[in-house]
Design an enzyme around this catalytic site. Structure first.
Site, PDB file in Angstrom:
ATOM      1  N   GLY A  12      34.114  16.614  38.644  1.00 17.13           N
ATOM      2  CA  GLY A  12      32.952  16.070  39.363  1.00 17.13           C
ATOM      3  C   GLY A  12      33.312  14.755  40.015  1.00 17.13           C
ATOM      4  O   GLY A  12      32.482  13.854  40.168  1.00 17.13           O
ATOM      5  N   ALA A  13      34.564  14.658  40.447  1.00 18.50           N
ATOM      6  CA  ALA A  13      35.120  13.365  40.865  1.00 18.50           C
ATOM      7  C   ALA A  13      34.503  12.821  42.147  1.00 18.50           C
ATOM      8  O   ALA A  13      34.575  11.619  42.403  1.00 18.50           O
ATOM      9  CB  ALA A  13      36.633  13.492  41.027  1.00 18.50           C
ATOM     10  N   ALA A  14      33.890  13.685  42.948  1.00 23.99           N
ATOM     11  CA  ALA A  14      33.263  13.192  44.180  1.00 23.99           C
ATOM     12  C   ALA A  14      31.780  12.914  43.984  1.00 23.99           C
ATOM     13  O   ALA A  14      31.072  12.596  44.934  1.00 23.99           O
ATOM     14  CB  ALA A  14      33.454  14.204  45.306  1.00 23.99           C
ATOM     15  N   GLN A  16      28.345  10.997  41.951  1.00 23.78           N
ATOM     16  CA  GLN A  16      27.895   9.607  41.741  1.00 23.78           C
ATOM     17  C   GLN A  16      28.668   8.895  40.634  1.00 23.78           C
ATOM     18  O   GLN A  16      29.115   7.770  40.808  1.00 23.78           O
ATOM     19  CB  GLN A  16      26.474   9.639  41.215  1.00 23.78           C
ATOM     20  CG  GLN A  16      25.325   9.884  42.043  1.00 23.78           C
ATOM     21  CD  GLN A  16      24.163   9.214  41.321  1.00 23.78           C
ATOM     22  OE1 GLN A  16      23.921   8.040  41.578  1.00 23.78           O
ATOM     23  NE2 GLN A  16      23.525   9.913  40.410  1.00 23.78           N
ATOM     24  N   ARG A  95      19.931  20.768  36.937  1.00 21.62           N
ATOM     25  CA  ARG A  95      18.833  21.730  36.913  1.00 21.62           C
ATOM     26  C   ARG A  95      18.221  21.837  38.308  1.00 21.62           C
ATOM     27  O   ARG A  95      17.811  20.830  38.879  1.00 21.62           O
ATOM     28  CB  ARG A  95      17.773  21.290  35.913  1.00 21.62           C
ATOM     29  CG  ARG A  95      16.742  22.366  35.649  1.00 21.62           C
ATOM     30  CD  ARG A  95      15.619  21.857  34.786  1.00 21.62           C
ATOM     31  NE  ARG A  95      16.077  21.533  33.446  1.00 21.62           N
ATOM     32  CZ  ARG A  95      15.407  21.847  32.339  1.00 21.62           C
ATOM     33  NH1 ARG A  95      14.277  22.496  32.418  1.00 21.62           N
ATOM     34  NH2 ARG A  95      15.861  21.503  31.155  1.00 21.62           N
ATOM     35  N   ARG A 101      15.461  25.911  31.183  1.00 19.74           N
ATOM     36  CA  ARG A 101      16.486  25.296  30.350  1.00 19.74           C
ATOM     37  C   ARG A 101      17.587  26.299  29.971  1.00 19.74           C
ATOM     38  O   ARG A 101      18.767  25.992  29.944  1.00 19.74           O
ATOM     39  CB  ARG A 101      15.801  24.760  29.086  1.00 19.74           C
ATOM     40  CG  ARG A 101      16.697  23.943  28.212  1.00 19.74           C
ATOM     41  CD  ARG A 101      15.914  23.380  27.029  1.00 19.74           C
ATOM     42  NE  ARG A 101      16.874  22.731  26.128  1.00 19.74           N
ATOM     43  CZ  ARG A 101      17.345  21.516  26.335  1.00 19.74           C
ATOM     44  NH1 ARG A 101      16.964  20.818  27.377  1.00 19.74           N
ATOM     45  NH2 ARG A 101      18.222  20.990  25.493  1.00 19.74           N
ATOM     46  N   GLY A 133      28.928  15.530  31.496  1.00 19.26           N
ATOM     47  CA  GLY A 133      28.017  16.446  32.202  1.00 19.26           C
ATOM     48  C   GLY A 133      27.021  17.086  31.239  1.00 19.26           C
ATOM     49  O   GLY A 133      27.394  17.547  30.157  1.00 19.26           O
ATOM     50  N   ASP A 162      23.561   5.859  25.539  1.00 19.28           N
ATOM     51  CA  ASP A 162      22.380   5.685  24.682  1.00 19.28           C
ATOM     52  C   ASP A 162      22.601   4.522  23.720  1.00 19.28           C
ATOM     53  O   ASP A 162      21.704   3.716  23.476  1.00 19.28           O
ATOM     54  CB  ASP A 162      22.111   6.990  23.921  1.00 19.28           C
ATOM     55  CG  ASP A 162      22.153   8.175  24.878  1.00 19.28           C
ATOM     56  OD1 ASP A 162      21.349   8.178  25.818  1.00 19.28           O
ATOM     57  OD2 ASP A 162      23.030   9.053  24.726  1.00 19.28           O
ATOM     58  N   HIS A 190      22.385  13.960  23.111  1.00 12.19           N
ATOM     59  CA  HIS A 190      22.113  13.125  24.274  1.00 12.19           C
ATOM     60  C   HIS A 190      20.945  13.758  25.023  1.00 12.19           C
ATOM     61  O   HIS A 190      21.126  14.535  25.962  1.00 12.19           O
ATOM     62  CB  HIS A 190      23.334  13.005  25.186  1.00 12.19           C
ATOM     63  CG  HIS A 190      22.974  12.388  26.517  1.00 12.19           C
ATOM     64  ND1 HIS A 190      22.596  11.082  26.635  1.00 12.19           N
ATOM     65  CD2 HIS A 190      22.869  12.909  27.756  1.00 12.19           C
ATOM     66  CE1 HIS A 190      22.286  10.823  27.897  1.00 12.19           C
ATOM     67  NE2 HIS A 190      22.443  11.919  28.588  1.00 12.19           N
TER      68      HIS A 190
END
Ligand code: NAI
Length: 328
Positions: A12-14, A16, A95, A101, A133, A162, A190
């Site tokens: 997910g390197a690109a 946020q 989601r 879920r 993630g 957290d 989490h």
């Protein structure tokens, strides 16, 4: 003499979090200011994502980080995880509208099964894995189960955001510095069911319970504020926490590898059966880290209120686990 480089894979390197994370890893904030790094960045094969990833790599190059030896872009986990010493699994499917879920668990189960298998096949035999993630604990569980040749204890989930949120809420209430707080815990998943617990905490050496002395605040303000902080950030920013999430990922891996100097930190780790948590469930617990290993802080007294809270977050985790069982 220069140390050999460590290979850090980031998925997910690109995204946020990736954008807030990679530059700090490359500058030495995660592995130490004398530790060269190679970044192996994974994104989905989609043309737009790969193009965005190229842009991030151009910026990494433009920083001319002395510790950054090499950066590679990947669309296949089998190449991205090759010989990885650390794997930060940040990319996940969010989601979408109308998604239940259960559907969210299923699509992510597919991603984390494939990534767990790839880690099993090609990563360093001692790769340290942090899953960011969401649903982070269950995704970590799936990756761990999909990588039977790797040590299960090397699969962890991020509860550190957290933990850090709880630290700052407690410091504000008690009027002390964040750095004065020790022995804080966030138990469980989490998710909003997590249980932030300062019963053992000290504030500059004094028991937090007697300094704060406000059980009403604990139950009705502290616990829900920490639990719902992610939603509050989305409401305020229109986007989910990214810089603070990246910061927590850096804290988690840095402490795991370089040690917590005797301090308690919270990590989501596969349970060894302590505190009545079934073995293997990835659950937030207090740990002390040293020489690249973590040790769970054992034998803390669990009172009735805490038991109830810990069981509630456990129930959610066992339901998530049962929901993906057939896919493993
Ligand atoms: P984002 O949507 O900005 O970026 C995610 C990136 O991952 C996207 O670029 C996407 O293309 C990529 N991606 C999706 N599937 C992938 C796959 N199979 N392989 C490689 N890349 C993939 O999201 P953001 O804000 O960076 O958040 C990432 C994840 O972190 C989300 O699941 C979010 O819920 C979670 N998160 C977890 C926190 C925690 O404390 N554990 C805190 C904050 C966010």
């Amino acid at each position: 003499m220069t140390k050999p480089a460590m290979r850090v894979a980031v998925t997910g390197a690109a995204g946020q979090i990736g954008y807030a994370l990679l530059f700090r890893i490359a500058s030495g904030e995660m592995l130490g200011k004398d530790q060269p790094v190679i970044l192996q960045l994974l994104e989905i094969p989609d043309e737009k994502a790969q193009k965005a990833l190229k842009g991030v790599i151009m910026e990494l190059e433009d920083c001319a980080f002395p510790l950054l030896q090499e950066v590679t872009a990947h669309s296949d986990p089998m190449t991205a995880f090759k010989d990885a010493d650390v794997a930060l699994l940040v990319g996940a499917r969010p989601r979408g509208p109308g998604m239940e879920r259960k559907d969210l668990l299923t699509v992510n189960a597919q991603i984390f099964t494939a990534q767990g298998k790839a880690l099993n096949a090609v990563a360093s035999r001692n790769v340290k894995v942090l899953v960011v993630g969401n649903p982070a604990n269950t995704n970590a569980y799936i990756a761990m189960k999909s990588a039977p040749d790797l040590p299960a204890r090397n699969f962890t989930a991020m509860l550190r955001l957290d933990h850090n949120r709880a630290l700052s809420q407690l410091a504000a209430k008690a009027g002390c510095a964040v750095g004065d707080i020790e022995k804080l815990i966030v138990w469980g998943n989490h998710s909003p069911t997590m249980y932030p617990d300062y019963r053992f905490a000290t504030l500059a050496g004094k028991p937090a319970l007697s300094v704060v002395n406000d059980d009403e605040w604990n139950r009705n303000v502290f616990i829900p504020t920490v639990g719902k902080r992610g939603a509050a950030i989305i409401d305020a920013r229109g986007l989910s926490s990214a810089a603070s999430a990246a910061n927590a990922a850096i804290d988690h891996v840095r402490d795991w590898i370089l040690g917590s100097n005797g301090k308690w930190v919270t990590m989501g780790v596969p349970s060894d059966g302590s505190y009545g948590i079934p073995e293997g469930i990835i659950y937030g617990v207090p740990v002390i880290t040293k020489n690249g290993e973590y040790a769970v802080v054992k034998d803390l007294e669990i009172d009735a209120f805490s038991r109830e809270r810990m069981d509630l977050t456990l129930k959610e985790l066992t339901e998530e686990r049962d929901g993906v069982k057939h896919l493993l």
